[in-house]
Motif scaffolding. Structure first.
Motif, PDB file in Angstrom:
ATOM      1  N   ALA A  68      42.823  37.055  42.865  1.00  0.00           N
ATOM      2  CA  ALA A  68      42.545  36.931  41.172  1.00  0.00           C
ATOM      3  C   ALA A  68      43.126  38.254  41.018  1.00  0.00           C
ATOM      4  N   GLU A  69      42.471  39.564  41.672  1.00  0.00           N
ATOM      5  CA  GLU A  69      43.444  40.367  41.384  1.00  0.00           C
ATOM      6  C   GLU A  69      44.350  40.597  42.143  1.00  0.00           C
ATOM      7  N   ALA A  70      44.475  40.380  43.089  1.00  0.00           N
ATOM      8  CA  ALA A  70      46.173  40.661  43.859  1.00  0.00           C
ATOM      9  C   ALA A  70      47.413  39.830  42.800  1.00  0.00           C
ATOM     10  N   SER A  71      46.901  38.917  42.158  1.00  0.00           N
ATOM     11  CA  SER A  71      47.305  37.973  41.064  1.00  0.00           C
ATOM     12  C   SER A  71      47.969  38.564  40.378  1.00  0.00           C
ATOM     13  N   ALA A  72      47.098  39.743  39.674  1.00  0.00           N
ATOM     14  CA  ALA A  72      46.615  40.178  38.803  1.00  0.00           C
ATOM     15  C   ALA A  72      48.907  40.449  37.159  1.00  0.00           C
ATOM     16  N   PRO A  73      49.534  40.235  38.180  1.00  0.00           N
ATOM     17  CA  PRO A  73      51.225  40.168  37.615  1.00  0.00           C
ATOM     18  C   PRO A  73      51.556  39.588  36.825  1.00  0.00           C
ATOM     19  N   LEU A  74      50.856  38.282  37.763  1.00  0.00           N
ATOM     20  CA  LEU A  74      50.832  36.676  37.031  1.00  0.00           C
ATOM     21  C   LEU A  74      50.321  36.308  35.316  1.00  0.00           C
ATOM     22  N   ASN A  75      49.326  36.971  35.224  1.00  0.00           N
ATOM     23  CA  ASN A  75      48.515  37.253  34.194  1.00  0.00           C
ATOM     24  C   ASN A  75      47.484  35.928  33.790  1.00  0.00           C
ATOM     25  N   ALA A  76      47.026  35.800  34.977  1.00  0.00           N
ATOM     26  CA  ALA A  76      47.032  34.467  34.755  1.00  0.00           C
ATOM     27  C   ALA A  76      44.795  33.407  34.232  1.00  0.00           C
ATOM     28  N   VAL A  77      44.467  35.309  34.389  1.00  0.00           N
ATOM     29  CA  VAL A  77      42.592  35.547  33.848  1.00  0.00           C
ATOM     30  C   VAL A  77      42.752  35.494  32.426  1.00  0.00           C
ATOM     31  N   ALA A  78      41.817  35.866  32.193  1.00  0.00           N
ATOM     32  CA  ALA A  78      41.615  35.784  30.670  1.00  0.00           C
ATOM     33  C   ALA A  78      40.390  36.365  31.143  1.00  0.00           C
ATOM     34  N   VAL A  79      39.466  35.958  31.452  1.00  0.00           N
ATOM     35  CA  VAL A  79      38.200  36.378  31.035  1.00  0.00           C
ATOM     36  C   VAL A  79      37.330  36.206  32.460  1.00  0.00           C
ATOM     37  N   ARG A  80      36.655  37.508  33.262  1.00  0.00           N
ATOM     38  CA  ARG A  80      36.604  37.893  34.353  1.00  0.00           C
ATOM     39  C   ARG A  80      35.111  37.555  34.230  1.00  0.00           C
ATOM     40  N   HIS A  81      34.388  36.829  34.945  1.00  0.00           N
ATOM     41  CA  HIS A  81      32.802  36.574  35.216  1.00  0.00           C
ATOM     42  C   HIS A  81      32.189  36.695  36.494  1.00  0.00           C
ATOM     43  N   TYR A  82      32.939  38.009  37.187  1.00  0.00           N
ATOM     44  CA  TYR A  82      33.134  38.054  38.680  1.00  0.00           C
ATOM     45  C   TYR A  82      31.364  38.421  39.293  1.00  0.00           C
ATOM     46  N   GLU A  83      30.631  39.205  38.158  1.00  0.00           N
ATOM     47  CA  GLU A  83      29.220  39.429  38.437  1.00  0.00           C
ATOM     48  C   GLU A  83      28.199  38.176  38.477  1.00  0.00           C
ATOM     49  N   MET A  84      28.000  38.077  37.011  1.00  0.00           N
ATOM     50  CA  MET A  84      27.903  36.922  37.627  1.00  0.00           C
ATOM     51  C   MET A  84      27.593  35.647  38.338  1.00  0.00           C
ATOM     52  N   ALA A  85      28.882  35.016  38.848  1.00  0.00           N
ATOM     53  CA  ALA A  85      29.330  34.102  40.206  1.00  0.00           C
ATOM     54  C   ALA A  85      28.994  34.638  40.908  1.00  0.00           C
ATOM     55  N   ARG A  86      28.908  35.970  41.663  1.00  0.00           N
ATOM     56  CA  ARG A  86      28.361  36.856  42.466  1.00  0.00           C
ATOM     57  C   ARG A  86      26.431  36.857  42.558  1.00  0.00           C
ATOM     58  N   GLU A  87      26.209  36.872  41.765  1.00  0.00           N
ATOM     59  CA  GLU A  87      24.874  36.840  41.294  1.00  0.00           C
ATOM     60  C   GLU A  87      24.343  35.315  41.835  1.00  0.00           C
ATOM     61  N   ARG A  88      24.831  34.389  41.654  1.00  0.00           N
ATOM     62  CA  ARG A  88      25.063  33.314  42.348  1.00  0.00           C
ATOM     63  C   ARG A  88      25.491  32.437  43.823  1.00  0.00           C
ATOM     64  N   ALA A  89      26.522  33.328  43.253  1.00  0.00           N
ATOM     65  CA  ALA A  89      26.191  32.696  45.181  1.00  0.00           C
ATOM     66  C   ALA A  89      25.700  33.787  46.335  1.00  0.00           C
ATOM     67  N   GLN A  90      25.590  34.956  45.816  1.00  0.00           N
ATOM     68  CA  GLN A  90      24.402  35.719  46.880  1.00  0.00           C
ATOM     69  C   GLN A  90      23.086  34.926  46.507  1.00  0.00           C
ATOM     70  N   ALA A  91      22.737  33.945  46.120  1.00  0.00           N
ATOM     71  CA  ALA A  91      21.630  32.846  46.204  1.00  0.00           C
ATOM     72  C   ALA A  91      22.330  32.118  46.518  1.00  0.00           C
ATOM     73  N   LEU A  92      23.103  31.621  46.929  1.00  0.00           N
ATOM     74  CA  LEU A  92      23.236  30.180  47.403  1.00  0.00           C
ATOM     75  C   LEU A  92      23.307  31.180  48.696  1.00  0.00           C
ATOM     76  N   SER A  93      23.941  31.837  48.998  1.00  0.00           N
ATOM     77  CA  SER A  93      24.118  32.137  51.154  1.00  0.00           C
ATOM     78  C   SER A  93      23.106  32.555  51.460  1.00  0.00           C
ATOM     79  N   ARG A  94      22.113  32.461  50.935  1.00  0.00           N
ATOM     80  CA  ARG A  94      20.495  32.990  51.542  1.00  0.00           C
ATOM     81  C   ARG A  94      19.961  31.660  52.074  1.00  0.00           C
TER      82      ARG A  94
END
Length: 514
Positions: A68-94
């Motif tokens: 997503a960040e590498a593709s920033a010139p396309l301007n496709a992402v309006a709102v980032r929920h990265y930290e919320m998603a990271r918390e969920r991903a970390q919990a699932l990864s355990r």
């Protein structure tokens, strides 16, 4: 799988994610490129890798964020929920193996929502509008609940034009979203952010919605797959059970047909209060049974080439639909010229009433929440114009609009008694240059471009029938041009089965923009 294979797979994913940073500085070009290991997989594959322990949800999420960040010139992402998603991903990864196997089918797969008419509690949905730039949702939409129940990890919202009111994805709030195949051109709209995100490999599948072509037009312009389902099949609630009085519906845009089938399988069906109830089907079974060669008996397909407004169709779009017709014929289907007789002028006049009224109610709800009226400088110029017109619409006009839609539905139902599907262009012209469909231009200029964007797609929003855009053609300039297949009410299984057959006969998954 042994640990050596696990480590190799992880290294490939992580190296691919790291390499994506180079793409941010690279010039865009309309040529093919090789996919990273993350991009090569669809959501179905990613879910399997997580379930088998070959990759963790945290590793996949970081690959999606890097892309997503590498593709920033396309301007496709309006709102980032990265930290919320990271918390969920970390919990699932355990989790251990037993817990992984017991999880929902898409547990840990990165996913994005369209930034329009969908609520994720505690986050902002802007509708592409300055007036909603800080509108925090106090509830989850029913569809969001179903996506979360399926295990999807929502990490972003993708761009939309203001209130989804045009066939491009450009807004005063976020600027223009650029087509990955050529950044001077539009992605289409209003699900242009989702289509660009899938085409650029940010996610393999993304939420989208369609009120006049807003799934199919971006899918066509970005070279990916998109199906608009029948009215009522996917929940719109809980606050409103129909969007724009039935015109607007939700689903996804994807690279693979099976991902669209899976997401629709997991999200279809009524919610409390539902009254329009098309039949549900085992959509995954439908695509598994899709023939890979000659179709026994074949489908009866009506070929509709003529622009409903009588304004002609670009040669590139005609070439795309004729090549699709020839492919269908080679696969054993019967294709012949035919088209339903519809009251086009009355239908599109009614659509203006419905979309304007829908926008008015959305703005009024925000005005009530803020305790003040919207200002002219907080809306796109053409939406401000539409808002003023909508305030003058009468109950009789709204009733007449819905009545003409119902008559169109009846006409098409009768037409589908003689044909299984209708094949047509998606749009009457290739992807336009950015600015041609902007909501910040004179009305007369906008209309000339708008009538080329949705004359074929909007018909099926008004009638409530399902329709899909299939990426089977690229023009000489390297721009994708999809073709549309529409089916009978509740005919999603038939459409997806044909899409799976076409995908096998003329694969598009490995064709990617630079």
């Amino acid at each position: 799988m042994d640990e050596g294979h696990v480590d190799t797979g992880r290294r490939g994913f992580l190296q691919g994610a790291a390499a994506l940073g180079l793409a941010a500085a690279a010039p865009q070009a309309a040529t093919a490129r090789s996919a990273t290991p993350y991009e090569e997989r669809d959501a179905t594959d990613l879910a399997r890798l997580i379930r088998d322990g070959q990759l963790t949800p945290a590793e996949l999420l970081e690959s999606a964020i890097a892309r997503a960040e590498a593709s920033a010139p396309l301007n496709a992402v309006a709102v980032r929920h990265y930290e919320m998603a990271r918390e969920r991903a970390q919990a699932l990864s355990r989790a251990g193996r037993a817990e992984r196997l017991a999880r929902p089918p898409l547990a840990g797969v990165p996913f994005g929502l369209k930034d329009l008419h969908l609520s994720l509690k505690g986050t902002v949905t802007t509708h592409g509008s300055v007036f909603f730039r800080d509108a925090v949702a106090d509830h989850d939409s029913t569809l969001v609940q179903r996506y979360q129940a399926a295990g999807l990890n929502i990490f972003a919202k993708f761009t939309s034009p203001e209130f989804g009111q045009t066939g491009t994805t450009e807004s005063r709030l976020f600027g223009a979203t650029r087509n990955p195949w050529n950044p001077a051109h539009s992605t289409g709209g209003s699900s242009g952010g989702s289509a660009a995100a899938v085409a650029a490999g940010i996610v393999p599948v993304a939420h989208a919605s369609d009120g006049g072509g807003s799934i199919r037009i971006p899918a066509s312009h970005c070279g990916v797959f998109g199906l608009k389902p029948s009215r009522g099949l996917v929940p719109m609630g809980p606050r409103a059970l129909e969007g724009w009085m039935g015109l607007s519906v939700h689903n996804v845009i994807s690279r693979s047909v099976r991902d669209s089938a899976l997401l629709l399988q997991l999200s279809q069906g009524p919610e409390p209060g539902s009254r329009v109830l098309p039949p549900t089907h085992d959509l995954l079974a439908a695509i598994r049974k899709a023939p890979r060669g000659k179709a026994p008996g074949g489908l009866r397909i009506a070929l509709m080439e003529g622009n409903p407004f009588g304004m002609g169709v670009h040669a590139d779009c005609l070439e795309a639909v004729r090549k699709a017709a020839a492919l269908c014929a080679r696969l054993g289907h019967h294709v012949e010229p035919a088209a339903p007789r519809l009251p086009i002028q009355e239908m599109f006049a009614g659509m203006g009433v419905m979309t304007g009224t829908g926008m008015l109610t959305t703005v009024q709800a925000r005005e009530k929440a803020l305790g003040r009226p919207v200002r002219e400088d907080e809306l796109e110029p053409l939406n401000w114009r539409s808002l003023q017109l909508a305030k003058g619409y009468s109950a009789e006009q709204v009733f007449a609009a819905r009545s003409v839609f119902d008559q169109a539905s009846r006409t098409l139902d009768e037409f589908f008694e003689g044909y299984d599907l209708i094949l047509s262009p998606v749009t009457a012209a290739p992807p336009p240059l950015l600015g041609e469909l902007s909501l910040a231009q004179p009305w007369e200029r906008f209309v000339k471009a708008a009538v080329l964007a949705s004359p074929f797609t909007a018909i099926f929003n008004m009638s409530g029938h399902p329709a899909m855009s299939v990426p089977l053609h690229w023009n000489a300039a390297g721009l994708p041009i999809g073709v549309q297949f529409a089916g009978p009410f509740g005919g999603e299984a038939r459409l997806l089965a044909l899409a799976a057959q076409l995908e096998a006969a003329a694969p598009w998954r490995d064709r990617r923009p630079a």
